[in-house]
Motif scaffolding. Structure first.
Motif, PDB file in Angstrom:
ATOM      1  N   LEU A   1      -0.927  -5.948 -10.603  1.00 37.71           N
ATOM      2  CA  LEU A   1       0.283  -5.258 -11.047  1.00 37.71           C
ATOM      3  C   LEU A   1       1.223  -5.030  -9.866  1.00 37.71           C
ATOM      4  CD1 LEU A   1       0.500  -2.392 -13.615  1.00 37.71           C
ATOM      5  CD2 LEU A   1       1.766  -2.212 -11.466  1.00 37.71           C
ATOM      6  N   VAL A   2       0.658  -4.641  -8.729  1.00 38.07           N
ATOM      7  CA  VAL A   2       1.478  -4.416  -7.529  1.00 38.07           C
ATOM      8  C   VAL A   2       2.118  -5.717  -7.068  1.00 38.07           C
ATOM      9  CG1 VAL A   2       1.441  -3.708  -5.099  1.00 38.07           C
ATOM     10  CG2 VAL A   2       0.138  -2.413  -6.789  1.00 38.07           C
ATOM     11  N   ILE A   3       1.362  -6.808  -7.110  1.00 34.11           N
ATOM     12  CA  ILE A   3       1.901  -8.109  -6.681  1.00 34.11           C
ATOM     13  C   ILE A   3       3.107  -8.493  -7.534  1.00 34.11           C
ATOM     14  CG2 ILE A   3       1.420 -10.588  -6.560  1.00 34.11           C
ATOM     15  CD1 ILE A   3      -1.505  -9.847  -5.907  1.00 34.11           C
ATOM     16  N   LEU A   4       2.944  -8.415  -8.850  1.00 31.77           N
ATOM     17  CA  LEU A   4       4.043  -8.802  -9.734  1.00 31.77           C
ATOM     18  C   LEU A   4       5.211  -7.823  -9.603  1.00 31.77           C
ATOM     19  CD1 LEU A   4       5.105 -10.769 -11.768  1.00 31.77           C
ATOM     20  CD2 LEU A   4       3.912  -9.520 -13.586  1.00 31.77           C
ATOM     21  N   ALA A   5       4.922  -6.539  -9.445  1.00 31.53           N
ATOM     22  CA  ALA A   5       5.989  -5.546  -9.290  1.00 31.53           C
ATOM     23  C   ALA A   5       6.778  -5.783  -8.006  1.00 31.53           C
ATOM     24  CB  ALA A   5       5.395  -4.143  -9.294  1.00 31.53           C
ATOM     25  N   SER A   6       6.100  -6.242  -6.952  1.00 30.69           N
ATOM     26  CA  SER A   6       6.804  -6.504  -5.689  1.00 30.69           C
ATOM     27  C   SER A   6       7.776  -7.670  -5.850  1.00 30.69           C
ATOM     28  CB  SER A   6       5.803  -6.789  -4.568  1.00 30.69           C
ATOM     29  OG  SER A   6       5.164  -8.046  -4.728  1.00 30.69           O
ATOM     30  N   ILE A   7       7.430  -8.640  -6.698  1.00 29.58           N
ATOM     31  CA  ILE A   7       8.331  -9.768  -6.968  1.00 29.58           C
ATOM     32  C   ILE A   7       9.518  -9.303  -7.808  1.00 29.58           C
ATOM     33  CG2 ILE A   7       8.518 -12.045  -8.039  1.00 29.58           C
ATOM     34  CD1 ILE A   7       5.533 -12.442  -7.445  1.00 29.58           C
ATOM     35  N   VAL A   8       9.245  -8.502  -8.832  1.00 34.07           N
ATOM     36  CA  VAL A   8      10.324  -7.942  -9.662  1.00 34.07           C
ATOM     37  C   VAL A   8      11.294  -7.150  -8.788  1.00 34.07           C
ATOM     38  CG1 VAL A   8      10.842  -6.275 -11.486  1.00 34.07           C
ATOM     39  CG2 VAL A   8       8.921  -7.873 -11.762  1.00 34.07           C
ATOM     40  N   GLU A   9      10.733  -6.362  -7.853  1.00 29.58           N
ATOM     41  CA  GLU A   9      11.563  -5.525  -6.982  1.00 29.58           C
ATOM     42  C   GLU A   9      12.542  -6.365  -6.172  1.00 29.58           C
ATOM     43  OE1 GLU A   9      12.748  -2.232  -6.676  1.00 29.58           O
ATOM     44  OE2 GLU A   9      10.623  -1.672  -6.567  1.00 29.58           O
TER      45      GLU A   9
ATOM     46  N   ASP B   1       0.801  -1.228   0.000  1.00 28.29           N
ATOM     47  CA  ASP B   1       0.000   0.000   0.000  1.00 28.29           C
ATOM     48  C   ASP B   1       0.830   1.273   0.000  1.00 28.29           C
ATOM     49  OD1 ASP B   1      -2.272  -1.509   0.060  1.00 28.29           O
ATOM     50  OD2 ASP B   1      -2.778  -1.115   2.155  1.00 28.29           O
ATOM     51  N   LEU B   2       2.137   1.165   0.261  1.00 24.35           N
ATOM     52  CA  LEU B   2       2.966   2.347   0.474  1.00 24.35           C
ATOM     53  C   LEU B   2       4.008   2.493  -0.638  1.00 24.35           C
ATOM     54  CD1 LEU B   2       3.574   1.810   4.292  1.00 24.35           C
ATOM     55  CD2 LEU B   2       1.693   3.053   3.184  1.00 24.35           C
ATOM     56  N   LEU B   3       4.299   3.734  -1.002  1.00 21.31           N
ATOM     57  CA  LEU B   3       5.295   3.982  -2.048  1.00 21.31           C
ATOM     58  C   LEU B   3       6.656   4.257  -1.431  1.00 21.31           C
ATOM     59  CD1 LEU B   3       5.734   4.396  -5.141  1.00 21.31           C
ATOM     60  CD2 LEU B   3       5.548   6.849  -4.679  1.00 21.31           C
TER      61      LEU B   3
ATOM     62  N   ASP C   1      -1.074   5.312  -4.434  1.00 18.07           N
ATOM     63  CA  ASP C   1      -2.304   5.294  -5.227  1.00 18.07           C
ATOM     64  C   ASP C   1      -2.132   6.060  -6.542  1.00 18.07           C
ATOM     65  OD1 ASP C   1      -3.558   3.821  -3.288  1.00 18.07           O
ATOM     66  OD2 ASP C   1      -4.596   5.522  -2.367  1.00 18.07           O
ATOM     67  N   LYS C   2      -1.449   7.208  -6.479  1.00 17.65           N
ATOM     68  CA  LYS C   2      -1.261   8.032  -7.683  1.00 17.65           C
ATOM     69  C   LYS C   2      -0.332   7.347  -8.683  1.00 17.65           C
ATOM     70  CE  LYS C   2      -2.045  12.424  -5.278  1.00 17.65           C
ATOM     71  NZ  LYS C   2      -1.418  13.687  -4.817  1.00 17.65           N
ATOM     72  N   VAL C   3       0.778   6.806  -8.183  1.00 16.58           N
ATOM     73  CA  VAL C   3       1.744   6.143  -9.081  1.00 16.58           C
ATOM     74  C   VAL C   3       1.118   4.906  -9.711  1.00 16.58           C
ATOM     75  CG1 VAL C   3       3.928   4.890  -9.157  1.00 16.58           C
ATOM     76  CG2 VAL C   3       3.769   7.041  -7.906  1.00 16.58           C
ATOM     77  N   LEU C   4       0.388   4.147  -8.917  1.00 19.98           N
ATOM     78  CA  LEU C   4      -0.244   2.935  -9.437  1.00 19.98           C
ATOM     79  C   LEU C   4      -1.307   3.271 -10.483  1.00 19.98           C
ATOM     80  CD1 LEU C   4      -0.796  -0.077  -9.477  1.00 19.98           C
ATOM     81  CD2 LEU C   4      -2.243   0.206  -7.436  1.00 19.98           C
ATOM     82  N   ALA C   5      -2.107   4.291 -10.215  1.00 21.96           N
ATOM     83  CA  ALA C   5      -3.143   4.685 -11.175  1.00 21.96           C
ATOM     84  C   ALA C   5      -2.516   5.112 -12.499  1.00 21.96           C
ATOM     85  CB  ALA C   5      -3.990   5.817 -10.588  1.00 21.96           C
ATOM     86  N   ASP C   6      -1.389   5.825 -12.422  1.00 14.51           N
ATOM     87  CA  ASP C   6      -0.710   6.272 -13.645  1.00 14.51           C
ATOM     88  C   ASP C   6      -0.129   5.082 -14.407  1.00 14.51           C
ATOM     89  OD1 ASP C   6       0.461   8.432 -15.342  1.00 14.51           O
ATOM     90  OD2 ASP C   6       2.340   7.578 -14.608  1.00 14.51           O
ATOM     91  N   ALA C   7       0.535   4.171 -13.699  1.00 17.73           N
ATOM     92  CA  ALA C   7       1.123   2.996 -14.356  1.00 17.73           C
ATOM     93  C   ALA C   7       0.036   2.128 -14.983  1.00 17.73           C
ATOM     94  CB  ALA C   7       1.937   2.182 -13.346  1.00 17.73           C
ATOM     95  N   TRP C   8      -1.069   1.953 -14.279  1.00 12.89           N
ATOM     96  CA  TRP C   8      -2.158   1.115 -14.782  1.00 12.89           C
ATOM     97  C   TRP C   8      -2.793   1.730 -16.027  1.00 12.89           C
ATOM     98  CZ3 TRP C   8      -3.555  -3.689 -14.368  1.00 12.89           C
ATOM     99  CH2 TRP C   8      -4.841  -4.095 -14.748  1.00 12.89           C
TER     100      TRP C   8
END
Length: 374
Positions: free
Chosen positions: A227-235, A179-181, A205-212
């Protein structure tokens, strides 16, 4: 008309001076006298005020008594008198009645008595009263920071925010994982811990909305949460910015082909949650690999049920628009990066390279340890 000549005696006698003119009745009038007095007082008052303004302005602008840089905390609702007391207590203004009056009069003269702002202010040596006033009016208080590295779990972030000595209050509305950037956040003294957490949540929320909104429409993910789930794995898989789109591309390719993601960090998160990253876990044990958990992407198909950390902006953008390759595998290359491959055979060859590099690194560490002990 005949002129009678004077005798010699008469010629040397002084003539009688004429009588002075009689004073005007208006001059003797009490009202006129009072007006003259008032005019004189007014003129003297203007001269005094002018001198006072001139010398007072000079004193207001001249260097103050502060002998070394200092920080002053102005509390909310202190008022002009309270602020003056605080400044005198820390030697920013001389502790005497004259300077106290001068500062108060100066602030009121510039109509700033109600404009002074609370906060933490840094004053340099010799700061003048005018500079102090300008700083308090501008509200340019000392700025503090809290930095959240990309990929940190919510447990790690909460631990850092709670430990910050300048932030105040408790965190009552706990955020979820992802939930946090991660970013560096600036704030002034008195900012609440909950306020910083809310700021991190809003930024995410803003960064995720823009990426989506700018994502590749052919991605095998259905929601922003995916998208957040997969991005957390990439990270968690790479610290190199230029590799993120390619790592994301590998996972997207595997999802498209129905392959399991087989990401090691998901194993640890499934077993230990956000606490997994609070300890150094450089290697995964066989028992951990085989133990059943809902996040283990060696066991489950597709994405895990939630993020395994808080991905940064770059990782979310990488997942939204991954590299278009045929890569299905990657393994560490010993430099912080990875070898990529399209086939299992190529991957096995890269694994052997990595094993060799890994052995060389261990041998160097042993050799270095032996040298140090000698």
């Amino acid at each position: 008309m005949r002129i009678k000549p004077k005798s010699p005696r008469e010629a040397i006698q002084p003539e009688v001076a004429p009588a002075p003119p009689q004073r005007s009745r208006h001059v003797r009038n009490p009202i006129v006298i009072l007006i003259n007095l008032l005019i004189t007082i007014a003129v003297l008052g203007l001269l005094g005020a002018g001198c006072g303004l001139y010398f007072g302005k000079q004193a207001f602008e001249q260097a103050g008594p502060l002998e070394e840089d200092t920080t002053v905390i102005i509390s909310s609702g202190a008022g002009l008198s309270g602020i003056t007391d605080r400044l005198q207590a820390q030697n920013v203004i001389d502790d005497n009645i004259i300077d106290e009056l001068l500062f108060n009069i100066g602030v009121r003269f510039y109509k700033n008595a109600t404009k002074l702002q609370a906060g933490e202010y840094a004053f340099e040596t010799g700061v003048s009263m005018e500079q102090v006033m300008d700083a308090l009016v501008s509200g340019k208080a000392v700025v503090h920071q809290v930095t959240v590295p990309e990929g940190w779990s919510t447990a790690q972030i909460l631990q850092r925010v709670r430990a910050h000595p300048v932030l105040v209050g408790e965190i009552n509305d706990l955020p979820g994982e992802g939930d946090l950037l991660p970013e560096t956040y600036t704030f002034t003294r008195g900012t609440s811990r909950q306020g910083i957490i809310d700021q991190m949540r809003d930024a995410q929320d803003k960064v995720l909305a823009d990426a989506w909104s700018r994502r590749d429409q052919n991605l095998p993910i259905e929601t922003p949460e995916d998208l957040v789930i997969l991005a957390s794995i990439v990270e968690k898989e790479t610290a190199k910015a230029d590799e993120r789109p390619r790592i994301a591309g590998v996972f997207v390719n595997r999802l498209n082909q129905g392959m399991r993601l087989q990401s090691d960090p998901t194993i640890l998160y499934g077993l230990y949650g956000g606490e997994a990253w609070l300890k150094d876990r450089s290697a995964i044990k066989q028992s951990e690999l085989k133990k059943e958990n809902a996040y283990n992407t060696y066991q489950i198909q597709g994405l895990p049920p939630g993020p395994i950390g808080n991905p940064g902006k770059a990782s979310m953008e990488a997942v939204a628009n991954p590299s278009r390759t045929k890569d299905l595998y990657f393994v560490a290359d010993g430099t912080g990066g990875h070898f990529f491959s399209e086939t299992y055979e190529q991957h096995q060859a890269n694994v052997r390279k990595w094993r060799k590099i890994e052995k060389e690194l261990r041998d160097r560490e042993k050799q270095s340890g032996t040298t140090e002990s000698n």
